[in-house]
Design an enzyme around this catalytic site. Structure first.
Site, short mmCIF file in Angstrom:
data_model
loop_
_atom_site.label_atom_id
_atom_site.label_comp_id
_atom_site.label_asym_id
_atom_site.label_seq_id
_atom_site.Cartn_x
_atom_site.Cartn_y
_atom_site.Cartn_z
N GLY A 105 6.19 -11.97 -7.48
CA GLY A 105 4.84 -11.79 -6.96
C GLY A 105 4.41 -13.39 -6.87
CD GLU A 175 -2.33 4.37 -14.03
OE1 GLU A 175 -2.23 5.27 -14.97
OE2 GLU A 175 -3.42 4.40 -13.47
N GLY A 180 5.49 6.76 -6.63
CA GLY A 180 5.13 5.43 -6.58
C GLY A 180 4.35 5.12 -5.22
CG ASN A 181 5.12 1.63 -1.44
OD1 ASN A 181 4.93 2.43 -0.52
ND2 ASN A 181 4.52 0.44 -1.68
CG ASP A 232 -3.19 -5.62 2.49
OD1 ASP A 232 -2.97 -5.28 3.59
OD2 ASP A 232 -2.42 -6.54 1.96
#
Length: 394
Positions: A105, A175, A180-181, A232
């Protein structure tokens, strides 16, 4: 007289008178010595405190020493941000286990793991501050943690669980959701390999409405309560969990723009042009309606199971076609009400786009008209081709 003289010679008074010069030497000496001792103690105390302050400052510049690292405020105390995060500091009875790196990141490695507490285990995502970060990077990371603590109080915003900012290593615990994505989940439906349980095997047009309503609620909260533009909005920045529960994630753009009070060129480059509203492409001021345009693109992503928007245009062709009021064609399996909402969100003039509260009402009204047939696509997703068409870095 002789007897009187002998008696006077042995008189104590006569002794005191005879020791007067001696007292005049001793007493000032004692006073001077005591003064020297006091001054020495003061100097020693000052030197000791100064050395301690230098140790704290030195440890702050290298946040990988495993020691308490209060960020410098000029007086060697905790910054207000760290003090505000006191209630979020991870308790001693909590442990992070099974940590595995996911990606790198902005501030350091992003990992997945398990949070163990009171005989329970919770899947989490851990954002960490990289080794040997300097004072400025550590300060910015703490501000990011405080940002998450401030905005994660809504059920449709990714939830912050704990953090560690008063000692190294510094990290933020969020969390996790399963699968997920959202974008990856949509792709998995193409290949019918979701594997997340029966409740995920049916993803229909009505499911798009249910998911979209939650995302709109989360974005509405960010803007209404915090005056935050997400910046975004896309399927890749949303998290989907059990029962089609969805949370808005990917808040790094929002944090940086709020912290800097402006949008940098670097931030804009990281947002693909196919998700940007016309005013944004032309570098005009952004509003929450700029996010609404991106929300319309997100609706297109969901109904097409993760196809790139404007599939018949290269990224370089988006601006001239957008200025010419070009509209994407109605996707297969997309009902007229949903397509109308996509067009409504993507009106060229931002003033003509709906606010989130209106979007939520429309989603509630239209969902009963939506098809309940599972969405499927025979075409598997080629990730490299997707990134090229979407305008994402290869």
């Amino acid at each position: 007289m002789a007897a009187q003289a002998q008696c006077n010679g042995s008189d104590p008074v006569g002794y005191e008178e005879g020791s007067g010069p001696f007292a005049m030497i001793i007493i000032p000496s004692l006073l001077a010595l005591s003064t020297l001792i006091v001054v020495s103690q003061i100097i020693w105390s000052f030197v000791t405190k100064r050395s301690s302050a230098q140790v704290i400052t030195g440890s702050s510049s290298n946040v990988n020493e495993g020691e308490p690292v209060p960020l410098d405020t000029g007086v060697g105390t905790l910054r207000p941000a760290q003090e505000a995060l006191g209630q979020w500091e991870i308790p001693t009875q909590c442990t992070l286990v099974g940590i595995e790196p996911l990606q790198m990141g902005r501030y350091g490695p992003i990992c997945k793991g398990q949070l163990k507490q009171d005989n329970t285990s919770t899947a989490v995502v851990i954002k960490t501050l990289k080794d040997r970060s300097n004072q400025s990077e550590a300060t910015e990371f703490v501000d990011l943690v405080l940002f998450h603590a401030t905005v994660s109080k809504h059920e449709n915003i990714v939830k912050m669980l704990y953090c560690q900012t008063c000692r190294t290593p510094m990290y933020l615990v969020l969390e996790a959701s399963f699968p997920g994505n959202l974008l990856h989940f949509l792709w998995s439906l193409r290949e019918d390999r979701c594997g997340a349980g029966d409740n995920f095997q049916v993803f229909s047009e009505r499911s798009v409405y249910l998911v979209a309503k939650q995302i709109a609620a989360g974005l509405d909260y960010l803007h209404s309560y915090h005056r935050i533009i997400h910046g975004d909005v896309a399927a890749r920045n949303m998290l989907i969990g059990s029962g089609l529960s969805v949370k808005v994630s990917g808040l790094d753009w929002a944090f940086k723009s709020r912290q800097m009070r402006m949008v940098s060129k670097e931030q804009e480059v990281n947002v693909p042009v196919k998700w940007q509203a016309p005013e944004r492409i032309m570098r005009l001021p952004l509003t929450d309606r700029s996010d609404v345009w991106s929300f319309g693109i997100l609706l297109y992503e969901m109904i097409t199971l993760g196809s790139p928007p404007y599939p018949d245009l290269d990224p370089s062709e988006v601006l001239p076609n957008t200025l010419a009021h070009y509209r994407m064609k109605r996707p297969e399996n997309c009902g007229a009400p949903l397509y109308d909402l996509i067009k409504y969100c993507c009106m060229w003039n931002f003033k003509d786009r709906p606010v989130y509260s209106a979007i939520i009402r429309l989603l509630d009204s239209y969902k009963y008209l939506a098809d309940t047939k599972p969405l499927r696509s025979e075409q598997e997703m080629d990730i490299c081709e997707y990134r090229r068409k979407a305008g994402l870095p290869q």
